[in-house]
Design a protein around this motif. Structure first.
Motif, PDB file in Angstrom:
ATOM      1  N   ALA A 187       0.745  -0.720   0.168  1.00  0.00           N
ATOM      2  CA  ALA A 187       0.409   0.325   0.131  1.00  0.00           C
ATOM      3  C   ALA A 187       1.242   0.977   0.119  1.00  0.00           C
ATOM      4  N   VAL A 188       1.970   1.163   0.613  1.00  0.00           N
ATOM      5  CA  VAL A 188       2.760   2.136   0.680  1.00  0.00           C
ATOM      6  C   VAL A 188       3.395   2.988  -0.804  1.00  0.00           C
ATOM      7  N   LEU A 189       3.850   1.427  -1.331  1.00  0.00           N
ATOM      8  CA  LEU A 189       4.771   1.798  -2.623  1.00  0.00           C
ATOM      9  C   LEU A 189       3.735   2.468  -3.784  1.00  0.00           C
ATOM     10  N   LYS A 190       2.584   1.651  -3.748  1.00  0.00           N
ATOM     11  CA  LYS A 190       1.944   2.389  -4.797  1.00  0.00           C
ATOM     12  C   LYS A 190       1.524   3.432  -4.327  1.00  0.00           C
ATOM     13  N   PHE A 191       1.308   4.318  -2.330  1.00  0.00           N
ATOM     14  CA  PHE A 191       1.214   5.862  -3.094  1.00  0.00           C
ATOM     15  C   PHE A 191       1.992   6.325  -3.363  1.00  0.00           C
ATOM     16  N   GLN A 192       2.973   6.260  -3.213  1.00  0.00           N
ATOM     17  CA  GLN A 192       4.759   7.014  -3.121  1.00  0.00           C
ATOM     18  C   GLN A 192       4.300   7.124  -4.633  1.00  0.00           C
ATOM     19  N   THR A 193       4.353   5.429  -5.313  1.00  0.00           N
ATOM     20  CA  THR A 193       3.795   5.565  -7.586  1.00  0.00           C
ATOM     21  C   THR A 193       3.518   6.877  -7.764  1.00  0.00           C
ATOM     22  N   LYS A 194       2.326   6.348  -6.476  1.00  0.00           N
ATOM     23  CA  LYS A 194       1.657   7.476  -6.953  1.00  0.00           C
ATOM     24  C   LYS A 194       1.436   9.204  -7.414  1.00  0.00           C
ATOM     25  N   GLN A 195       2.476   9.243  -5.817  1.00  0.00           N
ATOM     26  CA  GLN A 195       2.574  10.753  -5.815  1.00  0.00           C
ATOM     27  C   GLN A 195       3.846  10.983  -6.333  1.00  0.00           C
TER      28      GLN A 195
END
Length: 60
Positions: free
Chosen positions: A23-31
């Motif tokens: 979830a953190v990886l997806k969030f950081q990637t999106k940002q």
């Protein structure tokens, strides 16, 4: 029985950690994608290259 419970709890904790990491990886990637798009729109070449580098490092 107690050994099975400890093993189950350890596996459950590991699974929770993996889900959180994803979830953190997806969030950081999106940002980063949003910030890269903004840098492109603003014509900010230095920021664009810095963010692309961060994104590539994140994917490794």
């Amino acid at each position: 029985m107690d050994k099975m419970k400890v093993t189950y709890e350890a596996m459950l904790a590991l699974t929770a950690e993996m889900v959180l990491d994803e979830a953190v990886l997806k969030f950081q990637t999106k940002q980063l994608h949003h910030a890269i798009d903004k840098a492109l729109a603003d014509g900010d070449e230095d920021t664009f290259y810095r963010l692309v580098k961060q994104l590539n490092e994140l994917k490794q």
